[in-house]
Write a protein that holds these residues in place. Structure first.
Motif, PDB file in Angstrom:
ATOM      1  N   PHE A 175      48.320  43.038  43.970  1.00 54.07           N
ATOM      2  CA  PHE A 175      49.379  43.953  43.563  1.00 54.07           C
ATOM      3  C   PHE A 175      50.757  43.500  44.026  1.00 54.07           C
ATOM      4  CE2 PHE A 175      45.492  46.597  43.871  1.00 54.07           C
ATOM      5  CZ  PHE A 175      45.348  46.815  42.508  1.00 54.07           C
ATOM      6  N   GLU A 176      50.794  42.449  44.827  1.00 51.50           N
ATOM      7  CA  GLU A 176      52.067  41.840  45.194  1.00 51.50           C
ATOM      8  C   GLU A 176      52.451  40.751  44.196  1.00 51.50           C
ATOM      9  OE1 GLU A 176      51.811  40.414  49.174  1.00 51.50           O
ATOM     10  OE2 GLU A 176      51.295  42.377  50.011  1.00 51.50           O
ATOM     11  N   ASN A 177      51.493  40.394  43.364  1.00 50.13           N
ATOM     12  CA  ASN A 177      51.695  39.350  42.355  1.00 50.13           C
ATOM     13  C   ASN A 177      52.405  39.947  41.136  1.00 50.13           C
ATOM     14  OD1 ASN A 177      51.571  37.199  40.649  1.00 50.13           O
ATOM     15  ND2 ASN A 177      49.347  37.004  40.656  1.00 50.13           N
ATOM     16  N   ARG A 198      40.269  33.857  44.150  1.00 52.76           N
ATOM     17  CA  ARG A 198      40.198  34.603  45.420  1.00 52.76           C
ATOM     18  C   ARG A 198      40.574  36.072  45.220  1.00 52.76           C
ATOM     19  NH1 ARG A 198      44.263  36.007  48.530  1.00 52.76           N
ATOM     20  NH2 ARG A 198      45.672  34.581  47.442  1.00 52.76           N
ATOM     21  N   GLU A 199      41.585  36.309  44.385  1.00 48.47           N
ATOM     22  CA  GLU A 199      42.020  37.679  44.119  1.00 48.47           C
ATOM     23  C   GLU A 199      40.955  38.452  43.335  1.00 48.47           C
ATOM     24  OE1 GLU A 199      46.852  37.146  43.907  1.00 48.47           O
ATOM     25  OE2 GLU A 199      45.665  36.546  42.166  1.00 48.47           O
ATOM     26  N   LYS A 247      48.568  49.757  38.015  1.00 46.02           N
ATOM     27  CA  LYS A 247      49.901  49.495  37.445  1.00 46.02           C
ATOM     28  C   LYS A 247      49.798  48.545  36.250  1.00 46.02           C
ATOM     29  CE  LYS A 247      52.108  50.241  41.910  1.00 46.02           C
ATOM     30  NZ  LYS A 247      52.877  49.624  43.012  1.00 46.02           N
ATOM     31  N   TYR A 248      50.657  47.507  36.255  1.00 45.65           N
ATOM     32  CA  TYR A 248      50.692  46.606  35.105  1.00 45.65           C
ATOM     33  C   TYR A 248      49.558  45.581  35.122  1.00 45.65           C
ATOM     34  CZ  TYR A 248      53.397  44.252  38.774  1.00 45.65           C
ATOM     35  OH  TYR A 248      53.824  43.741  39.984  1.00 45.65           O
ATOM     36  N   HIS A 249      48.714  45.617  36.160  1.00 44.64           N
ATOM     37  CA  HIS A 249      47.530  44.754  36.180  1.00 44.64           C
ATOM     38  C   HIS A 249      46.313  45.464  35.567  1.00 44.64           C
ATOM     39  CE1 HIS A 249      49.273  41.472  38.382  1.00 44.64           C
ATOM     40  NE2 HIS A 249      49.661  42.264  39.354  1.00 44.64           N
ATOM     41  N   GLU A 250      46.529  46.674  35.062  1.00 42.16           N
ATOM     42  CA  GLU A 250      45.399  47.475  34.590  1.00 42.16           C
ATOM     43  C   GLU A 250      44.600  46.779  33.494  1.00 42.16           C
ATOM     44  OE1 GLU A 250      44.383  51.660  32.312  1.00 42.16           O
ATOM     45  OE2 GLU A 250      46.427  51.280  32.964  1.00 42.16           O
ATOM     46  N   LYS A 251      45.296  46.152  32.541  1.00 37.46           N
ATOM     47  CA  LYS A 251      44.595  45.529  31.420  1.00 37.46           C
ATOM     48  C   LYS A 251      43.651  44.432  31.898  1.00 37.46           C
ATOM     49  CE  LYS A 251      45.391  43.408  26.906  1.00 37.46           C
ATOM     50  NZ  LYS A 251      46.400  42.959  25.930  1.00 37.46           N
ATOM     51  N   PHE A 252      44.136  43.576  32.826  1.00 38.73           N
ATOM     52  CA  PHE A 252      43.280  42.512  33.339  1.00 38.73           C
ATOM     53  C   PHE A 252      42.120  43.088  34.148  1.00 38.73           C
ATOM     54  CE2 PHE A 252      42.186  40.332  37.277  1.00 38.73           C
ATOM     55  CZ  PHE A 252      41.455  39.276  36.748  1.00 38.73           C
ATOM     56  N   ILE A 253      42.433  44.023  35.066  1.00 35.87           N
ATOM     57  CA  ILE A 253      41.398  44.569  35.950  1.00 35.87           C
ATOM     58  C   ILE A 253      40.335  45.299  35.127  1.00 35.87           C
ATOM     59  CG2 ILE A 253      40.940  46.206  37.804  1.00 35.87           C
ATOM     60  CD1 ILE A 253      43.704  45.520  38.935  1.00 35.87           C
TER      61      ILE A 253
END
Length: 265
Positions: free
Chosen positions: A30-32, A40-41, A101-107
């Protein structure tokens, strides 16, 4: 029904979720600010989601335990437990969505490919009529049953969650859930028929280019990591693969090379 035990279990679920959410929020992903996700993430998200998934499953069990109790049936104890449990589920889901947040689609895509109990499955659960009935039930009526419920669960009447935003009832959750189920069926069928087809041979020959002489020549020029293109003329799999070279493999090196350079860990 032991309402004291149910009360403790729900409080424990809420406490465990807050701890798990705090761990998730502090994840490096989430810092990315880019959409480049390292292996790793992915592994970190995988481990943390496993814990959160378990908490959601515990809460879903509590919700199913109470069944569907309408207010007018006057089973106020079970009604209140359902009301509180569903509000808690909604609160947990909303906080997960905010964290992604904006990583929702990937996650979402990553978890859908990794778990049966994935993000879309958990999110889709809020579309059931039972959820909608309790989520929008008037709070003023809930206050009126204070003297009609077990003393161990009275606190559920007044416990309010800080829900300032509404969870997005976007039908992506249903779409991704159905897509996951469909892709899973296709994958299993493809694997089954692929194995069957790969064993079909139209011609059997004991002769081939992989002999001792050619193998010794290959060892002299090959390096670990080399990609090998192969073709077998009379096999059924050729019909579904375009091009002359139908298959490929990777040369890993000799046994001595692997023992010397490849870690055993």
């Amino acid at each position: 029904m032991n309402y004291s035990s149910i009360s403790k279990k729900l409080l424990k679920i809420e406490e465990d979720f807050k701890i798990a959410l705090h761990e998730l929020e502090n994840d490096d992903i989430f810092e990315n600010k880019t959409h480049i996700i390292w292996d790793r993430e992915k592994k970190n998200i995988y481990k943390k989601w496993k814990i959160i998934k378990g908490i959601f499953k515990r809460l879903k069990f509590m919700i199913k335990l109470g069944g569907l109790n309408y207010f007018f049936r006057k089973n106020y104890n079970n009604f209140l437990i359902n009301y509180y449990s569903i509000k808690l589920y909604y609160y947990m889901l909303l906080n997960i969505q905010k964290t992604f947040k904006y990583h929702e689609k990937f996650i979402r895509q990553f978890l859908n490919e990794t778990y049966n109990e994935n993000y879309s499955t958990i999110a889709r659960y809020v579309y059931t009529p039972k959820f909608l009935y309790y989520l929008y039930f008037p709070k003023k009526i809930i206050y009126s049953i204070e003297n009609k419920v077990d003393k161990n669960i009275i606190w559920m009447i007044y416990k309010d969650f800080e829900i300032k935003d509404k969870y997005k009832f976007d039908y992506k959750n249903i779409y991704f859930h159905v897509k996951y189920k469909k892709d899973n069926i296709i994958l299993k069928l493809s694997k089954f028929f692929g194995i069957k087809i790969s064993n079909i041979r139209f011609k059997f020959s004991k002769k081939g280019l992989i002999n001792k002489e050619n193998t010794e020549k290959f060892y002299k020029i090959a390096k670990a990591g080399d990609i090998l293109l192969t073709r077998q003329t009379f096999v059924a799999t050729n019909m579904g693969i375009p091009g002359f070279w139908k298959h490929m493999g990777m040369y890993l090196g000799t046994g001595e090379y692997l023992q010397k350079y490849i870690s055993k860990k």
